[in-house]
Design a protein around this motif. Sequence first.
Motif, PDB file in Angstrom:
ATOM      1  N   SER A 163       0.863  -1.181   0.000  1.00 55.77           N
ATOM      2  CA  SER A 163       0.000   0.000   0.000  1.00 55.77           C
ATOM      3  C   SER A 163       0.895   1.225   0.000  1.00 55.77           C
ATOM      4  O   SER A 163       1.667   1.439   0.941  1.00 55.77           O
ATOM      5  N   ILE A 164       0.783   2.030  -1.057  1.00 53.51           N
ATOM      6  CA  ILE A 164       1.691   3.153  -1.304  1.00 53.51           C
ATOM      7  C   ILE A 164       0.900   4.438  -1.109  1.00 53.51           C
ATOM      8  O   ILE A 164       0.000   4.750  -1.886  1.00 53.51           O
ATOM      9  N   GLY A 165       1.213   5.187  -0.056  1.00 51.83           N
ATOM     10  CA  GLY A 165       0.446   6.367   0.289  1.00 51.83           C
ATOM     11  C   GLY A 165       1.135   7.664  -0.087  1.00 51.83           C
ATOM     12  O   GLY A 165       2.197   7.991   0.442  1.00 51.83           O
ATOM     13  N   ALA A 166       0.547   8.413  -1.019  1.00 50.63           N
ATOM     14  CA  ALA A 166       0.896   9.801  -1.331  1.00 50.63           C
ATOM     15  C   ALA A 166       2.387  10.105  -1.362  1.00 50.63           C
ATOM     16  O   ALA A 166       2.864  10.998  -0.672  1.00 50.63           O
ATOM     17  N   PRO A 167       3.166   9.392  -2.169  1.00 53.17           N
ATOM     18  CA  PRO A 167       4.605   9.683  -2.226  1.00 53.17           C
ATOM     19  C   PRO A 167       4.868  11.022  -2.898  1.00 53.17           C
ATOM     20  O   PRO A 167       4.232  11.372  -3.894  1.00 53.17           O
ATOM     21  N   GLY A 168       5.837  11.775  -2.366  1.00 54.66           N
ATOM     22  CA  GLY A 168       6.171  13.073  -2.951  1.00 54.66           C
ATOM     23  C   GLY A 168       6.961  12.958  -4.238  1.00 54.66           C
ATOM     24  O   GLY A 168       6.835  13.806  -5.124  1.00 54.66           O
ATOM     25  N   GLN A 205      -2.081  -1.181  -3.683  1.00 55.17           N
ATOM     26  CA  GLN A 205      -2.979  -0.054  -3.462  1.00 55.17           C
ATOM     27  C   GLN A 205      -2.170   1.237  -3.547  1.00 55.17           C
ATOM     28  O   GLN A 205      -1.090   1.351  -2.967  1.00 55.17           O
ATOM     29  N   LEU A 206      -2.698   2.211  -4.274  1.00 54.02           N
ATOM     30  CA  LEU A 206      -2.168   3.571  -4.271  1.00 54.02           C
ATOM     31  C   LEU A 206      -3.231   4.431  -3.602  1.00 54.02           C
ATOM     32  O   LEU A 206      -4.356   4.535  -4.094  1.00 54.02           O
ATOM     33  N   VAL A 207      -2.883   5.052  -2.471  1.00 53.13           N
ATOM     34  CA  VAL A 207      -3.888   5.744  -1.673  1.00 53.13           C
ATOM     35  C   VAL A 207      -3.452   7.185  -1.422  1.00 53.13           C
ATOM     36  O   VAL A 207      -2.281   7.462  -1.143  1.00 53.13           O
ATOM     37  N   ILE A 208      -4.415   8.115  -1.547  1.00 50.35           N
ATOM     38  CA  ILE A 208      -4.121   9.535  -1.393  1.00 50.35           C
ATOM     39  C   ILE A 208      -5.416  10.252  -1.015  1.00 50.35           C
ATOM     40  O   ILE A 208      -6.516   9.819  -1.402  1.00 50.35           O
ATOM     41  N   GLY A 209      -5.307  11.322  -0.248  1.00 55.62           N
ATOM     42  CA  GLY A 209      -6.471  12.130   0.064  1.00 55.62           C
ATOM     43  C   GLY A 209      -6.892  12.981  -1.118  1.00 55.62           C
ATOM     44  O   GLY A 209      -6.056  13.445  -1.908  1.00 55.62           O
ATOM     45  N   SER A 210      -8.192  13.227  -1.248  1.00 59.47           N
ATOM     46  CA  SER A 210      -8.685  14.027  -2.373  1.00 59.47           C
ATOM     47  C   SER A 210      -8.135  15.448  -2.341  1.00 59.47           C
ATOM     48  O   SER A 210      -7.981  16.082  -3.395  1.00 59.47           O
ATOM     49  N   ASP A 211      -7.824  15.973  -1.146  1.00 54.59           N
ATOM     50  CA  ASP A 211      -7.346  17.341  -1.007  1.00 54.59           C
ATOM     51  C   ASP A 211      -5.841  17.430  -0.820  1.00 54.59           C
ATOM     52  O   ASP A 211      -5.324  18.465  -0.380  1.00 54.59           O
ATOM     53  N   VAL A 250      -6.371   2.330  -7.178  1.00 51.22           N
ATOM     54  CA  VAL A 250      -6.169   3.722  -6.762  1.00 51.22           C
ATOM     55  C   VAL A 250      -7.318   4.123  -5.857  1.00 51.22           C
ATOM     56  O   VAL A 250      -8.484   4.086  -6.261  1.00 51.22           O
ATOM     57  N   ASP A 251      -6.998   4.492  -4.626  1.00 49.54           N
ATOM     58  CA  ASP A 251      -7.994   4.800  -3.603  1.00 49.54           C
ATOM     59  C   ASP A 251      -7.839   6.271  -3.213  1.00 49.54           C
ATOM     60  O   ASP A 251      -6.851   6.641  -2.572  1.00 49.54           O
ATOM     61  N   VAL A 252      -8.791   7.114  -3.610  1.00 47.43           N
ATOM     62  CA  VAL A 252      -8.786   8.538  -3.275  1.00 47.43           C
ATOM     63  C   VAL A 252      -9.771   8.738  -2.127  1.00 47.43           C
ATOM     64  O   VAL A 252     -10.972   8.510  -2.280  1.00 47.43           O
ATOM     65  N   VAL A 253      -9.262   9.183  -0.979  1.00 51.08           N
ATOM     66  CA  VAL A 253     -10.074   9.293   0.226  1.00 51.08           C
ATOM     67  C   VAL A 253     -10.701  10.688   0.270  1.00 51.08           C
ATOM     68  O   VAL A 253      -9.974  11.688   0.352  1.00 51.08           O
TER      69      VAL A 253
END
Length: 276
Positions: A163-168, A205-211, A250-253
């Motif tokens: 699960s890869i969260g919001a990498p810069g 999973q690629l996960v990131i907040g919508s904002d 891709v999971d956009v929260v």
Amino acid sequence: MTSLPPLLPASAIPLDHPGRAFVTGRTPSFACRADQRFSYTLQIPSGYRDDGPPMPLLVLMHGTRRRTDAPLDHLTGFAEENGWAVLAPLFPAGIGDPDDLHNYKFIDYAGTRFDHVLFAILDDVAERWNIDVARFALHGFSGGGQFAHRFLFLHPSRLSAVSIGAPGRVTLPDPSVGWWRGVGDLPGRFGVDWAPELVARVPTQLVIGSDDDGSAELAIVESDGNGSTRHDRINALARALDDLGGKPFVDVVPGVAHEGLKVLPAVRAFLAGLPR
């Protein structure tokens, strides 16, 4: 090669001994035997047993601020409900450079192989607990997300899921481009072969907040050439993994900015939905 001191296995501590409390539930922070600059903490659920099938493992890689307690707190319920152990390594800032914050994200820096440090920690875990470290799930957010997807490219056979969260900054799975923007020369640099077919098999999973925009903070770091926002970059990674045949999710929260704790419910849902 220097031999490592033995560890006391959890199985050697009687269930009614006070010391049992230190190897179950939230453990203390243990130094890695192979390199005591690094440490780790675990959340061991109440269903843990010293015998029987080894317990599955989730490795939780921290971000740049190196906060591990709050994510472990948020995943305690997941550990209990699903029977997973959760491991939180700590790679302190300033390793190899007293001002450095970032080098673990790129796996290799100034003689330190951070993937090998993780393997050494996993060896410690396997010696003390009945936990499956041969294949494990890996989640990282922000800086941890950078580490997680690069670890996937180097060691896909060790991962049951990632699960890869919001990498810069992202590395694309392009063998024609050198590390870290691509995966060129993995044998020469890391001693591993590029194995796209294995990467594609790992549930991702690629996960990131919508904002979660990040354009202001990303403007002050070296560009990866994949856009100016976190959404640009995670979408570029998603397309590249899809081109490998990996079909990442891709999971956009909704309503979430760059907040790692707030994406954890989506991570929990992804992990809980994996085949057992």
